[in-house]
Design a protein around this motif. Structure first.
Motif, PDB file in Angstrom:
ATOM      1  N   LEU A   1      -5.998  -3.161 -11.968  1.00 54.54           N
ATOM      2  CA  LEU A   1      -6.478  -1.811 -11.749  1.00 54.54           C
ATOM      3  C   LEU A   1      -5.514  -0.798 -12.364  1.00 54.54           C
ATOM      4  O   LEU A   1      -5.923   0.225 -12.912  1.00 54.54           O
TER       5      LEU A   1
ATOM      6  N   ARG B   1      -2.805   7.326  -0.057  1.00 52.58           N
ATOM      7  CA  ARG B   1      -2.237   7.256  -1.398  1.00 52.58           C
ATOM      8  C   ARG B   1      -2.611   8.498  -2.210  1.00 52.58           C
ATOM      9  O   ARG B   1      -1.791   9.033  -2.962  1.00 52.58           O
ATOM     10  N   GLU B   2      -3.830   8.960  -2.063  1.00 55.03           N
ATOM     11  CA  GLU B   2      -4.243  10.153  -2.792  1.00 55.03           C
ATOM     12  C   GLU B   2      -3.419  11.366  -2.359  1.00 55.03           C
ATOM     13  O   GLU B   2      -2.967  12.155  -3.191  1.00 55.03           O
TER      14      GLU B   2
ATOM     15  N   ALA C   1       0.815  -1.211   0.000  1.00 54.59           N
ATOM     16  CA  ALA C   1       0.000   0.000   0.000  1.00 54.59           C
ATOM     17  C   ALA C   1       0.850   1.262   0.000  1.00 54.59           C
ATOM     18  O   ALA C   1       0.381   2.319  -0.417  1.00 54.59           O
TER      19      ALA C   1
ATOM     20  N   ARG D   1      -4.596  -4.755  -5.393  1.00 52.46           N
ATOM     21  CA  ARG D   1      -5.936  -4.196  -5.297  1.00 52.46           C
ATOM     22  C   ARG D   1      -5.922  -2.878  -4.534  1.00 52.46           C
ATOM     23  O   ARG D   1      -5.040  -2.629  -3.715  1.00 52.46           O
ATOM     24  N   ALA D   2      -6.901  -2.059  -4.808  1.00 52.26           N
ATOM     25  CA  ALA D   2      -7.070  -0.821  -4.050  1.00 52.26           C
ATOM     26  C   ALA D   2      -7.645  -1.161  -2.687  1.00 52.26           C
ATOM     27  O   ALA D   2      -8.557  -1.980  -2.579  1.00 52.26           O
ATOM     28  N   ARG D   3      -7.119  -0.548  -1.647  1.00 53.48           N
ATOM     29  CA  ARG D   3      -7.584  -0.815  -0.291  1.00 53.48           C
ATOM     30  C   ARG D   3      -8.113   0.471   0.312  1.00 53.48           C
ATOM     31  O   ARG D   3      -7.402   1.493   0.376  1.00 53.48           O
ATOM     32  N   GLU D   4      -9.347   0.414   0.741  1.00 47.23           N
ATOM     33  CA  GLU D   4     -10.003   1.604   1.269  1.00 47.23           C
ATOM     34  C   GLU D   4      -9.242   2.208   2.443  1.00 47.23           C
ATOM     35  O   GLU D   4      -9.195   3.430   2.603  1.00 47.23           O
TER      36      GLU D   4
ATOM     37  N   ARG E   1      -1.461   6.408  -7.435  1.00 47.17           N
ATOM     38  CA  ARG E   1      -2.659   5.797  -7.995  1.00 47.17           C
ATOM     39  C   ARG E   1      -3.310   4.899  -6.941  1.00 47.17           C
ATOM     40  O   ARG E   1      -2.692   4.591  -5.917  1.00 47.17           O
ATOM     41  N   PRO E   2      -4.547   4.462  -7.155  1.00 44.52           N
ATOM     42  CA  PRO E   2      -5.256   3.703  -6.113  1.00 44.52           C
ATOM     43  C   PRO E   2      -4.558   2.431  -5.661  1.00 44.52           C
ATOM     44  O   PRO E   2      -4.756   1.983  -4.527  1.00 44.52           O
ATOM     45  N   ALA E   3      -3.742   1.836  -6.509  1.00 47.79           N
ATOM     46  CA  ALA E   3      -3.007   0.615  -6.169  1.00 47.79           C
ATOM     47  C   ALA E   3      -1.656   0.652  -6.870  1.00 47.79           C
ATOM     48  O   ALA E   3      -1.511   1.311  -7.906  1.00 47.79           O
TER      49      ALA E   3
ATOM     50  N   ALA F   1      -6.646   4.494   0.985  1.00 51.86           N
ATOM     51  CA  ALA F   1      -7.028   5.335  -0.160  1.00 51.86           C
ATOM     52  C   ALA F   1      -6.642   6.792   0.052  1.00 51.86           C
ATOM     53  O   ALA F   1      -6.052   7.432  -0.836  1.00 51.86           O
TER      54      ALA F   1
END
Length: 271
Positions: free
Chosen positions: A147, A116-117, A86, A107-110, A122-124, A113
């Motif tokens: 993704l 990372r932003e 992450a 995978r993107a992990r909430e 990027r989301p992942a 999120a």
């Protein structure tokens, strides 16, 4: 889990139940793990690539059991594995490890999120597969439905038909060597040129050995598993020996249920 190093007043203080060490007796949050494994802050000159490796080894030096790392891992080791992913822009992995471990897209992990932003990521993370032959199953989800598009790092002499197959599947092929293989230093530069400066490699041992030999590894996150396997399993790094051993210094150490979660950083004067 508890922190054993670096030593602070909290590290030395006893926790409920008699255990000592900062955080002892409870499960660490993902935010705490992210802080413990944060990449170095960027200097005034702008982003500089930082390559860390994440590996696990038994007490007798085995990096795998029956060809896979999962049997010598733990639930907390996997939480750290997910945290390191992450935090990364890209995960660099060898083709043999992709085949043996059944790699899937990150995978993107909430939970991560917002972090990372805020970091402009990027989301992942992207997955970057190092391969000379491009002998990969390009029908797998790693290539057809990630993704973030999967990268394939290869040499300039790679077979054109295999490059075409990879690109048709949706992968982005990146040349990082003049022959059929990949030059680790050139791979780091190529990934940085794509904006990927927080680099993570998960091996396998042959790829990590190449990175060690090339002198491009900045940090090693090594889980020491309290297990003995004997046998003839690989070490965490393989390949030809370096002329002079590369010196790393201990950055941090966590512990849970006998597993040691260590971070070592390169002592640059040793190169």
């Amino acid at each position: 889990m508890r922190r054993l190093f670096p030593v602070t007043d909290e590290t030395a203080a006893p926790a409920p139940g008699g255990a000592s060490g900062e955080g002892a007796g409870r499960e660490w949050s993902l935010e705490e793990l992210a802080a413990a494994y944060a990449y170095p802050e960027q200097g005034p000159g702008g982003p500089v690539p930082w390559l860390r490796a994440n590996m696990v080894s038994t007490l007798d030096g085995a990096a795998q059991h029956d060809g896979r790392s999962q049997p010598i891992s733990s639930a907390t080791d996997m939480r750290i594995f997910g945290t390191l992913r992450a935090l990364a822009d890209v995960v660099v992995v060898g083709a043999e490890t992709v085949r043996k471990e059944g790699y899937r897209p990150a995978r993107a992990r909430e939970d991560f999120a917002a972090m990372r932003e805020a970091a402009g990521q990027r989301p992942a993370p992207a997955i970057a597969v190092v391969t000379a032959s491009l002998d990969l199953d390009f029908s797998l989800p790693l290539f057809t439905s990630p993704l973030v598009p999967t990268l394939v790092l290869t040499g300039a002499a790679a077979a054109p038909d295999r490059i075409a197959t990879a690109e048709k599947a949706g992968a982005r092929v990146v040349t990082a060597g003049d022959g059929i293989g990949v030059d680790p230093a050139r791979a780091v530069r190529a990934l940085a040129g794509l904006g990927h400066t927080r680099l993570l490699t998960e091996g396998g041992p042959r790829l990590l050995g190449q990175m060690v030999a090339a002198g491009v590894l900045d940090e090693l996150c090594l889980t020491v598993s309290p297990m003995l396997t004997a046998g003839e399993a690989q070490r965490i790094a393989g390949g030809p020996a370096v002329t002079v051993p590369h010196r790393f210094g201990l950055l941090s150490m966590l512990e849970e249920d006998g597993f040691l979660f260590t971070r070592y950083g390169r002592v640059r004067e040793a190169y």
